[in-house]
Design an enzyme around this catalytic site. Sequence first.
Site, short mmCIF file in Angstrom:
data_model
loop_
_atom_site.label_atom_id
_atom_site.label_comp_id
_atom_site.label_asym_id
_atom_site.label_seq_id
_atom_site.Cartn_x
_atom_site.Cartn_y
_atom_site.Cartn_z
N CYS B 87 18.05 -12.62 23.82
CA CYS B 87 18.79 -11.43 23.37
C CYS B 87 19.57 -10.83 24.54
CB CYS B 87 17.81 -10.43 22.74
SG CYS B 87 18.63 -9.17 21.74
N HIS B 195 14.55 -13.68 18.79
CA HIS B 195 13.37 -13.36 19.61
C HIS B 195 12.17 -14.24 19.25
CE1 HIS B 195 14.68 -9.56 21.55
NE2 HIS B 195 15.47 -9.47 20.49
N GLU B 197 9.55 -14.73 20.91
CA GLU B 197 8.30 -14.09 21.34
C GLU B 197 7.74 -13.15 20.27
OE1 GLU B 197 11.23 -13.09 22.15
OE2 GLU B 197 11.30 -10.94 22.62
#
Lengths: 92, 224
Positions: B87, B195, B197
């Site tokens: 990002c 994302h 994660e």
Amino acid sequence: MCESWRMIFDVTVEVRLRPGIADPQGATIERALPALGFDGVQDVKVGKSIRFTIEAADESAAQAEVEDLCHRFLTNPVIEDSVVTIAAGASA
Amino acid sequence: MAAKVAVVRFPGTNCEFDVVEAVTSLGGQAEIVFHDQTSLGGADAVVVAGGFAHGDYLRPGAIARFSPVMAAVTEFAAEGGPVVGICNGFQVLTEAHLLPGALQKNAGLKFRCQMADLVVASSDSVLTSEAQVGDVLRIPINHFEGNYTCSPETLAELRGDDRIVVRYADNPNGSVDDIAGICNEGRNVVGLMPHPERACNELLGSVDGQVMIGSLLASAGARV
């Protein structure tokens, strides 16, 4: 002792999106205008204006330094252009 | 020994602990590295986490790229070390010229915060080595300036060299060629807007990010 004689220049850098780069802010403003009665306004572009002063020996030296600053930091050359305006201010 | 991942944090970064959690949940070690540090502390991989580094002032990533830590990241990347920018981290890597192109404002001027289906376009990168081309991964996106753009020459190069890593199945932001993530020539530096994660735990609605973070840990592990 004129070797230390330097000028202060007033600088305005206008950062513009390059042709072909999407300008959704400009497009959104343009779409909003008819509702306010502004029917003839077209080609709305949104950029930013950065103003500062710079100390340099002469105007061409100031111009060269500002161009370098624009290229390396103030704009991203992939998506942005800049238009630099320099005016002599007070001497240092 | 577990692979050690340095997670870069600038003033305004806000996804660093999500990355730490994802990495440790998959058996890696993670350590936050602050923007003014000049060393990565012997890390085996680097993640430049998302957020709003330096408030996104001037342009996203424009100021962060001059941080002392970025000199260390650039050197680590040049040595072949795995580096992933997520990002805002992707924006930082393009501004730092570790990846080509730029991220412009989303088409339609919308901040996009939603799940996105990503299609793996190349498995030859540090982030996708354990995935298969064609795999569809459900990963959240959360950005305003994620509309990838580059010159036609750069796009041809990215396509020709198999450097488009992931594409959107349903383009949410106007990115050229549906690009969600790319890698550098060495394939050790990857940037992506989604994302992974945030998709490493069932509680978050998807575990499809595990194959990406797992790939990164495998690349890092090869350096331990």
